[in-house]
Design an enzyme around this catalytic site. Structure first.
Site, mmCIF file in Angstrom:
data_model
loop_
_atom_site.group_PDB
_atom_site.id
_atom_site.type_symbol
_atom_site.label_atom_id
_atom_site.label_comp_id
_atom_site.label_asym_id
_atom_site.label_seq_id
_atom_site.Cartn_x
_atom_site.Cartn_y
_atom_site.Cartn_z
ATOM 1 N N ARG A 1 46.856 43.764 31.462
ATOM 2 C CA ARG A 1 46.814 43.795 32.443
ATOM 3 C C ARG A 1 46.779 45.203 33.094
ATOM 4 O O ARG A 1 47.349 46.038 32.670
ATOM 5 C CB ARG A 1 47.898 42.974 33.113
ATOM 6 C CG ARG A 1 47.634 41.450 33.262
ATOM 7 C CD ARG A 1 46.615 40.899 33.925
ATOM 8 N NE ARG A 1 46.499 39.648 33.860
ATOM 9 C CZ ARG A 1 45.736 38.728 33.021
ATOM 10 N NH1 ARG A 1 44.980 39.507 32.120
ATOM 11 N NH2 ARG A 1 45.852 37.454 33.081
ATOM 12 N N GLU B 1 40.065 45.168 40.116
ATOM 13 C CA GLU B 1 38.935 44.819 39.157
ATOM 14 C C GLU B 1 37.707 44.408 40.200
ATOM 15 O O GLU B 1 37.879 43.148 40.860
ATOM 16 C CB GLU B 1 39.204 43.785 38.292
ATOM 17 C CG GLU B 1 40.127 44.249 37.237
ATOM 18 C CD GLU B 1 40.583 43.262 36.042
ATOM 19 O OE1 GLU B 1 39.815 42.201 36.116
ATOM 20 O OE2 GLU B 1 41.242 43.916 35.232
ATOM 21 N N HIS C 1 36.498 43.593 32.334
ATOM 22 C CA HIS C 1 37.318 42.459 31.686
ATOM 23 C C HIS C 1 36.429 41.424 30.874
ATOM 24 O O HIS C 1 36.506 40.223 31.273
ATOM 25 C CB HIS C 1 38.066 41.989 32.873
ATOM 26 C CG HIS C 1 39.330 41.179 32.400
ATOM 27 N ND1 HIS C 1 40.114 40.898 33.533
ATOM 28 C CD2 HIS C 1 39.777 40.700 31.539
ATOM 29 C CE1 HIS C 1 41.334 40.329 33.011
ATOM 30 N NE2 HIS C 1 40.993 40.150 31.753
#
Length: 331
Positions: A250, A279, A298
């Site tokens: 994270r 993000e 991601h």
């Protein structure tokens, strides 16, 4: 527990985050419940209440459900299933107070994320990213007798430090790193006697020791109040100037401003980041253009097979809950 299995209604709040390519099969889920799936990826907060109305189970993927919105969830909702490992986007305490169970899917992406970590390490060691960048920019310097102008080294005998690396992903990374001839240090809160450790694996309670000794540091702990900004300026200064940090967990575990400063100043050699504080990062983020950063959006969990496994395991979570035998409950 109230029997809701006969006419269970499930809503997938942001199916577009999971099924962005329209290739996923939701039949495992539709076989056990009536499913409503919304195909956007980031619904407005104001839309969440309208979407959950009349449903028994709510499925989310990495969207924050504000506490003030959760407080207004209808009494019909009995389960929130986060389609992923991290669940810091939910107020688990409030959910429990409202009689709502929260569950996650902890091991769906184990191999995929572990492979990404090793991919980062391999790319860094052979300077793959900067080499291809130079060629794309029209530079041919590294073809000449000047020799390579980027770090380029073998991994055998190098040390990989895993912060929170005793979980399933950390164990998978350890196995792969050992196959490459690397040594591994794993940080953990408490030491338990183990007879199965490989001779090249050390477990420590000292994160400082891990940071000081490692050539690569990979983060594998959850994001919570204790780990937010765990890797700050002080922690980065403990690392070798030749070391690289990798984050597939994270973004908030690293103090991003401190990392950017460390990268600019040469405190560490570089970073590979599959997750970020926000993000995507803001349009002016230095992470996009820093020469010693590998930035990915991601992608650790986004392989098709990984996502299909996730849907299957979400269906298992829901099915177990409906049978009165809930699994993976985090509150």
């Amino acid at each position: 527990m109230e029997d809701i299995s006969k006419r269970c209604k499930v809503v997938v709040l942001n199916g577009g985050r999971l099924d962005f390519d329209k290739k996923l099969d939701f039949s495992d889920l539709s076989a056990i419940a009536d499913v409503t799936k919304y195909d956007d990826s980031t619904p407005m907060t104001s839309e969440i209440l309208a979407r959950v109305a009349g449903h028994d189970v709510v499925i989310t993927k990495e969207i924050t459900v504000p506490s003030e919105v959760l407080a207004l969830f209808p009494s019909s909702v009995k389960l929130i299933c986060e389609a992923g490992t991290g669940y810091n986007n939910h107020d688990c305490v409030l959910a429990r107070q409202k009689g709502i169970s929260v569950c996650n899917v902890p091991e769906y992406s184990t191999d995929a994320v572990a492979h990404l970590v090793i991919t980062f390490i391999l790319n860094i060691s052979c300077s793959l990213i900067p080499q291809t960048r130079w060629i794309a920019q029209g530079r041919r310097d590294n073809f000449t007798d000047k020799g390579l102008q980027h770090p380029h080294f073998e991994l055998d005998g190098m040390t990989l430090g895993l912060i929170g690396g005793s979980g399933c992903i950390g164990r998978a990374v350890t196995k792969l790193a050992l196959a490459l001839g690397m040594r591994v240090i794993i940080s953990t809160r408490g030491l338990r006697p183990r007879s199965d450790l490989h001779p090249d694996v050390k477990v420590t309670t000292s994160m400082e020791e891990l940071l000081h000794r490692s050539d690569f540091v990979s983060i594998h702990c959850p994001l919570n109040s204790e780990t937010t900004s765990l890797i700050d300026a002080a922690a980065l200064k403990l690392m070798k100037p030749s070391a690289f940090i990798i984050n597939t967990a994270r973004g908030g575990i690293i103090a991003e401003a401190d990392l950017i400063c460390a990268l600019r100043c040469g405190t560490i050699a570089g970073a590979a980041l599959d997750v970020q504080n926000v993000e995507p990062p803001g349009p002016d983020s230095p992470l996009y253009t820093a020469p010693n950063v590998t930035l990915t959006p991601h992608i650790g969990w986004k392989r098709l097979q990984t996502r299909q496994r996730l849907i299957h395991l979400v269906a298992q979570n829901v099915s177990s809950f409906l049978r009165g035998k809930p699994v993976n409950v985090v509150n």
